[in-house]
Design a protein around this motif. Structure first.
Motif, short mmCIF file in Angstrom:
data_model
loop_
_atom_site.label_atom_id
_atom_site.label_comp_id
_atom_site.label_asym_id
_atom_site.label_seq_id
_atom_site.Cartn_x
_atom_site.Cartn_y
_atom_site.Cartn_z
N THR A 119 4.62 7.50 -3.73
CA THR A 119 5.12 8.57 -3.34
C THR A 119 5.40 9.60 -4.42
OG1 THR A 119 7.38 8.23 -3.23
CG2 THR A 119 6.15 7.47 -1.36
N GLU A 120 5.86 10.83 -4.27
CA GLU A 120 6.10 11.96 -5.21
C GLU A 120 7.01 11.38 -6.14
OE1 GLU A 120 6.53 15.81 -4.52
OE2 GLU A 120 4.61 16.26 -3.88
N ASN A 121 8.04 10.72 -5.51
CA ASN A 121 9.50 10.42 -6.57
C ASN A 121 9.37 9.02 -6.84
OD1 ASN A 121 10.06 13.15 -6.79
ND2 ASN A 121 10.90 13.23 -4.79
N ILE A 122 9.12 8.28 -5.65
CA ILE A 122 9.72 6.70 -6.00
C ILE A 122 8.10 5.85 -5.60
CG2 ILE A 122 10.87 4.96 -4.90
CD1 ILE A 122 12.90 7.22 -4.29
N VAL A 123 8.09 4.81 -6.37
CA VAL A 123 7.02 3.87 -5.78
C VAL A 123 7.81 2.69 -5.31
CG1 VAL A 123 5.35 2.35 -6.93
CG2 VAL A 123 5.68 4.71 -8.14
N TYR A 124 7.12 2.62 -3.96
CA TYR A 124 7.73 1.43 -3.18
C TYR A 124 6.72 0.23 -3.20
CZ TYR A 124 10.87 4.93 -1.30
OH TYR A 124 11.61 6.13 -1.37
N THR A 125 7.09 -0.91 -2.92
CA THR A 125 6.53 -2.09 -2.66
C THR A 125 6.82 -2.92 -1.29
OG1 THR A 125 7.96 -3.68 -3.66
CG2 THR A 125 6.10 -2.56 -5.09
N SER A 126 5.78 -3.60 -0.67
CA SER A 126 6.00 -4.15 0.48
C SER A 126 5.10 -5.51 0.58
CB SER A 126 6.07 -3.26 1.75
OG SER A 126 4.60 -2.90 1.92
N LYS A 127 4.99 -6.43 1.52
CA LYS A 127 4.28 -7.44 1.66
C LYS A 127 3.31 -6.92 2.58
CE LYS A 127 6.01 -10.31 -1.04
NZ LYS A 127 5.29 -10.63 -2.35
N GLN A 128 3.81 -6.44 3.67
CA GLN A 128 2.86 -5.85 4.68
C GLN A 128 2.88 -4.36 4.94
OE1 GLN A 128 1.50 -8.76 6.41
NE2 GLN A 128 3.30 -10.02 5.53
N LEU A 129 1.74 -4.03 5.09
CA LEU A 129 1.56 -2.00 5.16
C LEU A 129 0.95 -1.98 6.48
CD1 LEU A 129 1.63 0.52 4.03
CD2 LEU A 129 -0.42 -0.09 2.96
N LEU A 130 1.67 -0.95 7.33
CA LEU A 130 0.92 -0.29 8.46
C LEU A 130 0.90 1.10 8.11
CD1 LEU A 130 0.31 -0.51 11.49
CD2 LEU A 130 2.78 -0.04 11.96
N LEU A 131 -0.53 1.37 8.40
CA LEU A 131 -0.83 2.98 8.68
C LEU A 131 -0.88 3.38 9.81
CD1 LEU A 131 -3.95 2.47 6.02
CD2 LEU A 131 -1.51 3.09 5.53
N ALA A 132 0.07 4.28 9.98
CA ALA A 132 0.23 4.64 11.34
C ALA A 132 0.26 6.32 11.43
CB ALA A 132 1.32 4.28 12.12
N THR A 133 -1.03 6.85 10.52
CA THR A 133 -1.00 8.28 10.03
C THR A 133 -1.58 9.39 11.29
OG1 THR A 133 -3.18 7.44 9.15
CG2 THR A 133 -1.05 7.56 7.52
N GLY A 134 -1.91 8.54 12.43
CA GLY A 134 -2.34 9.48 13.39
C GLY A 134 -3.69 10.20 13.55
N ALA A 135 -3.57 11.63 13.80
CA ALA A 135 -4.78 12.08 14.00
C ALA A 135 -4.89 13.48 13.35
CB ALA A 135 -5.10 12.09 15.22
N ALA A 136 -6.06 14.17 13.03
CA ALA A 136 -6.02 15.41 12.51
C ALA A 136 -6.89 16.28 13.36
CB ALA A 136 -6.67 15.61 11.14
N GLU A 137 -6.85 17.43 13.38
CA GLU A 137 -7.64 18.36 14.49
C GLU A 137 -9.22 18.65 13.70
OE1 GLU A 137 -6.31 21.10 17.28
OE2 GLU A 137 -4.26 20.62 16.38
N SER A 138 -10.31 18.66 14.57
CA SER A 138 -11.37 19.01 14.24
C SER A 138 -11.53 20.35 14.55
CB SER A 138 -12.44 18.16 14.63
OG SER A 138 -12.26 16.91 15.05
N PRO A 139 -12.07 21.22 13.65
CA PRO A 139 -12.35 22.88 14.24
C PRO A 139 -13.57 22.88 14.90
CG PRO A 139 -12.46 22.45 11.75
CD PRO A 139 -12.32 20.91 12.28
N VAL A 140 -13.68 24.06 15.40
CA VAL A 140 -14.78 24.43 15.66
C VAL A 140 -14.87 26.13 15.06
CG1 VAL A 140 -15.51 23.69 17.82
CG2 VAL A 140 -13.92 25.34 17.83
N PRO A 141 -16.09 26.26 14.19
CA PRO A 141 -15.97 27.47 13.24
C PRO A 141 -16.57 28.63 14.06
CG PRO A 141 -17.56 26.21 12.33
CD PRO A 141 -17.05 25.13 13.76
N LEU A 142 -16.01 30.02 13.90
CA LEU A 142 -16.55 31.04 14.29
C LEU A 142 -16.07 32.07 13.44
CD1 LEU A 142 -15.04 32.21 17.53
CD2 LEU A 142 -13.94 30.54 16.36
N PRO A 143 -17.00 33.27 13.33
CA PRO A 143 -16.59 34.43 12.49
C PRO A 143 -15.26 35.02 12.85
CG PRO A 143 -18.68 34.71 13.62
CD PRO A 143 -18.15 33.57 14.20
#
Lengths: 111, 89, 427
Positions: free
Chosen positions: C111-135
């Protein structure tokens, strides 16, 4: 833009502590710890920066930190996301401006 | 740039017609398209436009389902050099 | 290069704990549920999130369930957070994880300030939105539909007085209703212009088909009745031809499946949109241009799993349309092929928050078992069953064939397991 004072399901917006900060030297009042982008929008300010090359105005896009379109300078630190940086009393926020040394638009002949 | 142009990559202001032209000229992969046009290489790291860039390459999904079209790499968010590896300056 | 300093004594700030049994990235419904579950089994758990409040996308959600109760994302987020804190989970917010790395059977989380450690890691980072581009979609006042949701329901600031929604899908229909509820005028919902990047969002027939699967949202009689008899392709074609040009009203908002917004205009910010009638294939009909004044525009292109950290960890992926894009390969226990790496929530495919919570519980038990906790096999199996039950009862389905998508990804997992090796981890 107006704040949603009464909401049929979420209820009334309770009284909260307000703070003042500056955005490009303009004094802005907002609710303490709400994101910079929300405080600015509540004061009818949508444009948070101008594109580095084209100077086109930009505002929030994703509002949850993914797109970095709302990046501003906060207390001298560049690249802070206005959508997830809480406002504090006396905070100094500056919009991004067009670079002083733009590059040529090569997009027409680079292919 | 024509105002009616459709910007695809917002960070680098790469347009739809530019991507179409580059893809047609070089018949290239999404990755090559990204490198040629800078689409997806701006401040956001391509989070906003990556699904669109992926839709252009000749390596479209059917044969490449098991490999991410545009590689992810660290840092996944911009980090000031002073903060790399920890410790507040 | 920046990784070279990971062992530096500079990292050891006084009073900052950096070693955990389990680290969860993402304080949304999946991450918080997983953290609570594992902490209840006596594990030392840290949750990291870059947002200012815990809850993730759940924060903005607000809809009425078929039993009449309101699903209030803000309240649910508070509950999940309190539950985690009560179980002893440490939650740190406004913290960016920019890299992860496996070293000597541990995870190193930068992370920006601290480095963490763990035995197990869960990624629960969710979703991002896909765009529909137009002028015009870079003008201030144009935002993703999720952005308008957060501004309205979480920050309680109107995204504008009068808005247009581009892209008609389950998510945008739900958010249109939320905006309306907050007293914001939604002029209409219409399709994006047809181009190489928007086709599935721009052809009335395809949009209609997708909407029919969401008909339990009961937006209008037309859709409700429609979903009953429009079961064959001919009827669908007919339905879209007969679709009224003025649109169909849903909670008072016109849904225009035969109109596309071809341009957003404005000098320094949004002033309005240009809308045109389209044929059943999405092509604009000439001479049908009209201008609609509005001060904000929402872009709704759907969600895709946000899996960048899984990519950085070299986790294998598979592209599954029904799940919303590239998904880290995983099994029903939320394990990935990378040792000690787990996934839960929208990173595994786009579904509702209740399913994310149930997946989080599964991941919590899996990580607890991997951490050596005994007697949890039954809990794990029950929690997996719960995921299936929750999916069956889901009020909102982002993809009608999500079950098929789940099977595809689990088959990919199985295909990677060599039968002769120790596969005791597979149920």
């Amino acid at each position: 833009m107006t704040r949603i004072e009464n909401h049929p399901i979420l209820g009334k917006l309770g009284r909260k502590k307000t703070v003042t900060f500056t955005f490009d030297n303009q004094i802005i009042r907002g609710v303490e710890n709400e994101p910079i982008a929300a405080a600015l929008l509540a004061n009818s300010i949508r444009t948070l920066r101008n594109h580095e090359e084209t100077a086109k105005p930009r505002g929030i896009y994703c509002n949850i930190g993914h797109c970095f379109e709302c990046r501003v300078t906060v207390n001298g630190i560049q690249g802070k996301r206005a959508c997830l940086t809480p406002i504090k009393e006396g905070m100094i926020v500056q919009s991004g401006k067009r670079f002083a040394t733009p590059v040529r638009d090569w997009s027409g002949n680079h292919v | 740039m024509d105002e009616k142009e459709i910007i695809v990559c917002r960070c680098e202001e790469v347009t739809l017609s530019e991507l179409e032209l580059t893809a047609a000229t070089y018949n290239c992969s999404a990755r090559e398209l990204k490198l040629r046009t800078r689409a997806g290489m701006g401040f956001c790291g391509g989070r906003t436009c990556r699904t669109m860039i992926e839709a252009f390459g000749i390596d479209k999904r059917e044969k490449n389902r098991n490999q991410v079209t545009l590689k992810y790499q660290a840092p996944v968010r911009p980090v000031p050099f002073g903060k790399l590896g920890g410790k507040t300056p | 290069m920046y990784k070279a300093v990971s062992g530096s004594p500079l990292l050891l700030e006084i009073g900052v704990e950096t070693m955990y049994d389990i680290i969860v990235i993402g304080a949304g419904p999946a991450g918080l549920a997983a953290a609570s579950t594992a902490a209840r089994e006596g594990l030392h758990v840290l949750v990291i999130d870059e947002y200012m409040k815990p809850g993730g996308r759940l924060l903005g959600q607000l809809y009425q369930e078929s039993n009449g109760n309101w699903w209030n994302g803000l309240e649910e987020s508070v509950k999940l957070n309190e539950q985690a804190v009560n179980e002893g989970v440490k939650i740190i917010l406004q913290t960016v994880v920019y890299d992860i790395e496996r070293q000597d059977s541990s995870w190193i989380i930068y992370t920006e300030n601290i480095v963490y450690t763990s035995k197990q890691l869960l990624l629960a980072t969710g979703a991002a939105e896909s765009p529909v581009p137009l002028p015009g979609w870079t003008l201030p006042g144009v935002m993703s539909v999720g952005a308008a949701q957060v501004m309205t329901n979480v920050h309680r600031v109107k995204p504008g007085d009068k808005g247009m929604i581009i892209g008609v899908n389950v998510l945008s229909a739900a958010i249109a209703m939320e905006l309306q509820l907050a007293g914001i005028d939604v002029v209409a919902m219409a399709l994006p212009p047809l181009n190489q990047l928007t086709h599935q969002h721009s052809r009335p027939k395809e949009v209609m088909e997708a909407l029919l699967h969401a008909s339990h949202l009961a937006p209008s009689k037309f859709l409700r009745i429609g979903s009953k008899f429009m079961t064959n392709p001919f009827m669908r074609q007919l339905g879209i031809r007969l679709y009224p040009k003025s649109g169909i009203s849903m909670w008072g908002i016109p849904i225009q499946l035969r109109k596309a917004v071809t341009e957003i205009y404005g000098t320094n910010q949004v002033e309005g949109v240009i809308i045109r009638t389209i044929d059943i294939n999405g092509s604009p009909v000439s001479g049908t241009e009209e201008s609609i004044a509005c001060d904000f525009v929402c872009i709704a292109g759907g969600l895709y799993p946000l899996a960048e950290l899984a990519g950085v960890a070299d986790c294998p992926f598979y592209y599954v349309d029904e799940l919303g894009g590239y998904v880290p390969i995983h099994n029903e226990k939320m394990e990935t092929p990378i040792e000690g790496l787990y996934v839960a929530g929208n990173i595994t495919g786009i579904e509702g928050a209740k399913i994310a919570i149930s997946q989080g519980v599964v991941a919590g038990y899996s990580m607890a078992i991997a951490s050596g906790k005994q007697g949890l096999v039954e809990n794990l199996q029950d929690s997996i069953k719960k995921v299936h039950e929750t999916r069956k009862q889901a009020a909102i389905r982002f993809h009608p064939k999500v079950d098929i998508g789940r099977n595809i990804i689990h088959k990919q997992w199985e295909a990677r397991q060599v039968p002769s090796t120790n596969d005791a981890t597979i149920i």
